[in-house]
Design an enzyme around this catalytic site. Structure first.
Site, PDB file in Angstrom:
ATOM      1  N   TYR A  48      39.992  45.343  39.071  1.00 50.60           N
ATOM      2  CA  TYR A  48      41.317  45.476  39.714  1.00 50.60           C
ATOM      3  C   TYR A  48      41.755  46.936  39.633  1.00 50.60           C
ATOM      4  O   TYR A  48      42.566  47.300  38.774  1.00 50.60           O
ATOM      5  CB  TYR A  48      42.358  44.588  39.012  1.00 50.60           C
ATOM      6  CG  TYR A  48      41.853  43.200  38.651  1.00 50.60           C
ATOM      7  CD1 TYR A  48      41.711  42.210  39.631  1.00 50.60           C
ATOM      8  CD2 TYR A  48      41.523  42.882  37.332  1.00 50.60           C
ATOM      9  CE1 TYR A  48      41.242  40.950  39.302  1.00 50.60           C
ATOM     10  CE2 TYR A  48      41.062  41.614  36.996  1.00 50.60           C
ATOM     11  CZ  TYR A  48      40.911  40.657  37.983  1.00 50.60           C
ATOM     12  OH  TYR A  48      40.457  39.411  37.651  1.00 50.60           O
ATOM     13  N   TRP A  52      48.966  46.272  39.885  1.00 51.36           N
ATOM     14  CA  TRP A  52      49.424  44.888  40.088  1.00 51.36           C
ATOM     15  C   TRP A  52      50.811  44.697  39.482  1.00 51.36           C
ATOM     16  O   TRP A  52      51.120  45.255  38.425  1.00 51.36           O
ATOM     17  CB  TRP A  52      48.453  43.908  39.422  1.00 51.36           C
ATOM     18  CG  TRP A  52      47.522  43.256  40.395  1.00 51.36           C
ATOM     19  CD1 TRP A  52      47.628  42.015  40.938  1.00 51.36           C
ATOM     20  CD2 TRP A  52      46.321  43.817  40.944  1.00 51.36           C
ATOM     21  NE1 TRP A  52      46.585  41.773  41.800  1.00 51.36           N
ATOM     22  CE2 TRP A  52      45.762  42.862  41.829  1.00 51.36           C
ATOM     23  CE3 TRP A  52      45.669  45.047  40.802  1.00 51.36           C
ATOM     24  CZ2 TRP A  52      44.589  43.089  42.545  1.00 51.36           C
ATOM     25  CZ3 TRP A  52      44.507  45.275  41.513  1.00 51.36           C
ATOM     26  CH2 TRP A  52      43.983  44.298  42.366  1.00 51.36           C
ATOM     27  N   SER A  53      51.580  43.821  40.124  1.00 49.26           N
ATOM     28  CA  SER A  53      52.994  43.687  39.777  1.00 49.26           C
ATOM     29  C   SER A  53      53.250  43.143  38.367  1.00 49.26           C
ATOM     30  O   SER A  53      53.855  43.810  37.532  1.00 49.26           O
ATOM     31  CB  SER A  53      53.657  42.800  40.827  1.00 49.26           C
ATOM     32  OG  SER A  53      54.919  42.378  40.404  1.00 49.26           O
ATOM     33  N   TRP A  54      52.813  41.893  38.090  1.00 45.50           N
ATOM     34  CA  TRP A  54      53.215  41.379  36.765  1.00 45.50           C
ATOM     35  C   TRP A  54      52.381  41.993  35.661  1.00 45.50           C
ATOM     36  O   TRP A  54      52.818  42.079  34.522  1.00 45.50           O
ATOM     37  CB  TRP A  54      53.315  39.852  36.723  1.00 45.50           C
ATOM     38  CG  TRP A  54      52.089  38.999  36.595  1.00 45.50           C
ATOM     39  CD1 TRP A  54      50.847  39.241  37.061  1.00 45.50           C
ATOM     40  CD2 TRP A  54      52.030  37.710  35.942  1.00 45.50           C
ATOM     41  NE1 TRP A  54      50.014  38.189  36.774  1.00 45.50           N
ATOM     42  CE2 TRP A  54      50.714  37.235  36.088  1.00 45.50           C
ATOM     43  CE3 TRP A  54      52.955  36.917  35.271  1.00 45.50           C
ATOM     44  CZ2 TRP A  54      50.297  35.994  35.575  1.00 45.50           C
ATOM     45  CZ3 TRP A  54      52.545  35.691  34.763  1.00 45.50           C
ATOM     46  CH2 TRP A  54      51.230  35.239  34.914  1.00 45.50           C
ATOM     47  N   GLY A 186      50.108  33.933  39.851  1.00 46.74           N
ATOM     48  CA  GLY A 186      49.366  34.695  38.845  1.00 46.74           C
ATOM     49  C   GLY A 186      48.227  33.884  38.246  1.00 46.74           C
ATOM     50  O   GLY A 186      47.315  34.431  37.641  1.00 46.74           O
ATOM     51  N   ASP A 188      45.721  32.074  39.696  1.00 44.37           N
ATOM     52  CA  ASP A 188      45.184  31.873  41.044  1.00 44.37           C
ATOM     53  C   ASP A 188      44.525  30.519  41.300  1.00 44.37           C
ATOM     54  O   ASP A 188      44.843  29.844  42.264  1.00 44.37           O
ATOM     55  CB  ASP A 188      44.139  32.954  41.355  1.00 44.37           C
ATOM     56  CG  ASP A 188      44.670  34.353  41.136  1.00 44.37           C
ATOM     57  OD1 ASP A 188      45.849  34.518  40.800  1.00 44.37           O
ATOM     58  OD2 ASP A 188      43.883  35.295  41.315  1.00 44.37           O
ATOM     59  N   ARG A 223      34.680  32.727  38.127  1.00 45.29           N
ATOM     60  CA  ARG A 223      35.649  33.164  39.132  1.00 45.29           C
ATOM     61  C   ARG A 223      35.988  32.017  40.085  1.00 45.29           C
ATOM     62  O   ARG A 223      35.301  31.004  40.107  1.00 45.29           O
ATOM     63  CB  ARG A 223      35.052  34.326  39.952  1.00 45.29           C
ATOM     64  CG  ARG A 223      34.786  35.605  39.181  1.00 45.29           C
ATOM     65  CD  ARG A 223      36.029  36.400  38.877  1.00 45.29           C
ATOM     66  NE  ARG A 223      36.877  36.612  40.045  1.00 45.29           N
ATOM     67  CZ  ARG A 223      38.067  37.213  40.004  1.00 45.29           C
ATOM     68  NH1 ARG A 223      38.549  37.680  38.866  1.00 45.29           N
ATOM     69  NH2 ARG A 223      38.792  37.359  41.093  1.00 45.29           N
ATOM     70  N   TRP A 380      41.289  30.597  35.464  1.00 42.67           N
ATOM     71  CA  TRP A 380      42.532  29.937  35.044  1.00 42.67           C
ATOM     72  C   TRP A 380      42.376  28.426  34.937  1.00 42.67           C
ATOM     73  O   TRP A 380      43.351  27.697  34.947  1.00 42.67           O
ATOM     74  CB  TRP A 380      43.656  30.285  36.021  1.00 42.67           C
ATOM     75  CG  TRP A 380      44.052  31.729  36.010  1.00 42.67           C
ATOM     76  CD1 TRP A 380      43.659  32.694  36.902  1.00 42.67           C
ATOM     77  CD2 TRP A 380      44.915  32.407  35.080  1.00 42.67           C
ATOM     78  NE1 TRP A 380      44.224  33.911  36.579  1.00 42.67           N
ATOM     79  CE2 TRP A 380      45.001  33.765  35.474  1.00 42.67           C
ATOM     80  CE3 TRP A 380      45.614  31.989  33.934  1.00 42.67           C
ATOM     81  CZ2 TRP A 380      45.760  34.706  34.783  1.00 42.67           C
ATOM     82  CZ3 TRP A 380      46.370  32.926  33.254  1.00 42.67           C
ATOM     83  CH2 TRP A 380      46.439  34.265  33.667  1.00 42.67           C
ATOM     84  N   GLU A 423      39.688  40.204  29.406  1.00 46.70           N
ATOM     85  CA  GLU A 423      40.661  39.644  30.351  1.00 46.70           C
ATOM     86  C   GLU A 423      41.038  38.218  29.931  1.00 46.70           C
ATOM     87  O   GLU A 423      42.201  37.848  29.922  1.00 46.70           O
ATOM     88  CB  GLU A 423      40.022  39.664  31.744  1.00 46.70           C
ATOM     89  CG  GLU A 423      40.915  39.224  32.877  1.00 46.70           C
ATOM     90  CD  GLU A 423      40.166  39.246  34.209  1.00 46.70           C
ATOM     91  OE1 GLU A 423      38.947  39.544  34.213  1.00 46.70           O
ATOM     92  OE2 GLU A 423      40.787  38.941  35.238  1.00 46.70           O
TER      93      GLU A 423
HETATM   94  C1  2M8 Z   1      44.134  38.060  39.270  1.00 51.07           C
HETATM   95  O1  2M8 Z   1      44.515  37.974  40.627  1.00 51.07           O
HETATM   96  C2  2M8 Z   1      43.920  38.805  41.635  1.00 51.07           C
HETATM   97  C3  2M8 Z   1      44.657  38.515  42.932  1.00 51.07           C
HETATM   98  O2  2M8 Z   1      45.992  38.920  42.804  1.00 51.07           O
HETATM   99  C4  2M8 Z   1      42.435  38.558  41.811  1.00 51.07           C
HETATM  100  O3  2M8 Z   1      41.902  37.548  41.342  1.00 51.07           O
HETATM  101  O4  2M8 Z   1      41.786  39.407  42.434  1.00 51.07           O
HETATM  102  C5  2M8 Z   1      45.086  37.165  38.466  1.00 51.07           C
HETATM  103  O5  2M8 Z   1      44.588  36.990  37.164  1.00 51.07           O
HETATM  104  C6  2M8 Z   1      46.493  37.780  38.428  1.00 51.07           C
HETATM  105  O6  2M8 Z   1      47.332  37.048  37.577  1.00 51.07           O
HETATM  106  C7  2M8 Z   1      46.463  39.238  37.991  1.00 51.07           C
HETATM  107  O7  2M8 Z   1      47.735  39.791  38.154  1.00 51.07           O
HETATM  108  C8  2M8 Z   1      45.433  40.056  38.786  1.00 51.07           C
HETATM  109  C9  2M8 Z   1      45.236  41.464  38.231  1.00 51.07           C
HETATM  110  O8  2M8 Z   1      44.997  41.413  36.847  1.00 51.07           O
HETATM  111  O9  2M8 Z   1      44.158  39.405  38.797  1.00 51.07           O
END
Ligand code: 2M8
Length: 451
Positions: A48, A52-54, A186, A188, A223, A380, A423
């Site tokens: 990532y 990312w927001s949260w 969050g 997913d 995933r 998740w 993670e």
């Molecule tokens: C995950 O989500 C993203 C899409 O937004 C992904 O799978 O690519 C989730 O774990 C999400 O909660 C988290 O904010 C994001 C970045 O860590 O990854």
């Protein structure tokens, strides 16, 4: 060594046993430093690489203890991407990265074509609004003149974030926010979304036309599936074709769900805003009144007396969703949750499904570990995540269960001491999964170690 290559148990301790708190702390700070990117922290360099927001909210809570000025820059960077309607986008794309650095990238979202968007590329979705709580905690972790000035600057944007959710996303008109995509939760691919997702028309074969970035960097068995992704893209396309406008969602949007965690965060944000308002010399009253209305709506609409936990409501069918996930425990973060629901959630948390105890035998899972479709490796759908444990622990402390909160804290610190800042973690063995250098794990373990 890149941050993503480090953080194995061997890197933590020469003896192979769990690391000492000082080593965990050092690893967490190093992870946050390695993931810092000019004005924000990437959740993971490989998986990532944007903002990312949260994630940024959780990260700011940890940063406040080691680099307070970065905590405020982190939040300021995110809120610079806030849309004119108040929505805080769930991804803020770094324009310096190559095309394909993450999928789905800016070319899929096309935010510039929508109304009232910032100059940077973003997604059009939101994530749980944990930012007001993060801002309050960042200030409390590092109080002072600079923090107060930063809070003052952020306050109107935090209020606008709440206003967007209240005014545009109350699709059922019941006082709760509706999420329009599983990514907004969050969590997913939580089993909570299986039933509403099954109704989204899509074919896994669609994914042959794309290159998934995540499965190039993580085991595909850990995933979401290709069918999940085909549906994620179909829902994004539907929302994008609407110009990300929220009017008329109830007519034909394919995914409309009221999520307990999202709404618990929404209510908790009003409690945090009340405290921030008081610090800034504003009237906290309206925030307290809104918080009370959200808690009341959450209990009325999402609490299921038959199961003794909170369940999401699928607005397309009008029914509660039966899967018992950890989402149901998160309303504990609301200080005004009535005793009846608090007591029921403590029973649920202590049950064999979630196993919260003074001395936890295994980490807190994200899904009922007794369910036949519990998947200990898949994202998740079973694994243990620190942000969720951190929220549940906060709720247990709020409602007078310090022993259970201590058990959860010990378990979470143990995960990082044994495996590093992963993670997520195997919910039986604690083995690290996903990115090995994940920012919110680092930030939140710092927060847990502080006490
Ligand atoms: C995950 O989500 C993203 C899409 O937004 C992904 O799978 O690519 C989730 O774990 C999400 O909660 C988290 O904010 C994001 C970045 O860590 O990854």
């Amino acid at each position: 060594m890149t941050a993503d290559a480090g953080a194995t148990p061997a890197a933590l301790t020469r003896t192979g046993g769990p690391a000492e708190p000082a080593a965990v702390r050092r690893l967490a700070v190093d992870t946050l430093d390695a993931n810092w990117e000019h004005d924000h922290t990437v959740p993971s360099r490989t998986l990532y690489p944007h903002q990312w927001s949260w994630d940024s909210a959780f990260i700011a809570i940890g940063l406040a203890q080691v680099h307070p000025e970065r905590a405020w820059r982190e939040l300021a960077s995110l809120f610079r991407a806030q849309w004119a309607d108040g929505r805080v986008p769930h991804i803020l794309f770094n324009p310096a990265l190559r095309v394909g650095a993450y999928f789905p990238g800016p070319e899929m979202w096309r935010s510039a074509d929508a109304q009232g968007t910032p100059t940077v590329d973003t997604s059009g979705l939101v994530q749980p609004p944990v930012h007001a709580l993060a801002a309050l905690l960042a200030y409390q972790r590092a109080p002072g003149v600079a923090g107060l000035a930063a809070l003052r600057q952020l306050y109107p944007a935090l209020v606008a974030e709440q206003r967007y959710l209240a005014d545009r996303r109350d699709v059922a008109g019941d006082g709760l926010v509706c999420i329009v995509h599983p990514w907004e939760s969050g969590l997913d691919n939580s089993p909570a979304w299986d039933a509403p997702m099954a109704a989204v028309p899509a074919e896994a074969a669609v994914m042959r036309a794309y290159r998934r970035h995540d499965t190039a960097h993580a085991d595909a068995a850990h995933r979401p599936t290709d069918l999940d992704y085909a549906r994620y893209l179909a829902i994004v396309a539907a929302y994008r074709e609407h110009g990300y406008a929220d009017r008329g969602l109830a007519d034909d949007h394919p995914f409309l769900v009221e999520c307990p965690l999202f709404n618990a965060a929404f209510g908790s944000a009003e409690h945090a805003l009340a405290e921030i308002a008081a610090l800034l010399g504003h009237d906290p009253g309206p925030h307290r009144a809104r918080a009370a209305r959200i808690t009341e709506a959450l209990v009325r609409r999402l609490y299921d007396p038959a199961t003794g936990t909170f369940q999401p409501r699928d607005l397309r069918t009008g029914r509660l969703i039966g899967a018992r996930t950890v989402l149901g425990l998160t309303p504990l973060v609301l200080p005004d949750l009535p005793t009846r629901q608090v007591d029921a959630l403590v029973v649920e948390a202590r049950s064999a499904r979630f196993g919260v105890a003074r001395h936890m035998e295994r980490p807190l899972p994200t899904y009922d570990r007794t369910a036949p479709d519990f998947e200990p490796l898949r994202y998740w759908r079973g694994p243990s995540w620190l942000n969720i444990g951190w929220l549940v622990r906060r709720g247990l402390l709020t409602h007078g269960h310090p022993e259970l909160a201590a058990g959860l804290r010990h378990s979470m610190i143990g995960l990082v001491a044994g495996a590093g800042c992963h993670e997520y973690f195997h919910p039986d063995t604690g083995v690290g999964l996903g990115s090995p250098a994940f920012s919110w794990t680092a930030a939140l373990v710092l927060d847990l170690l502080r006490e």
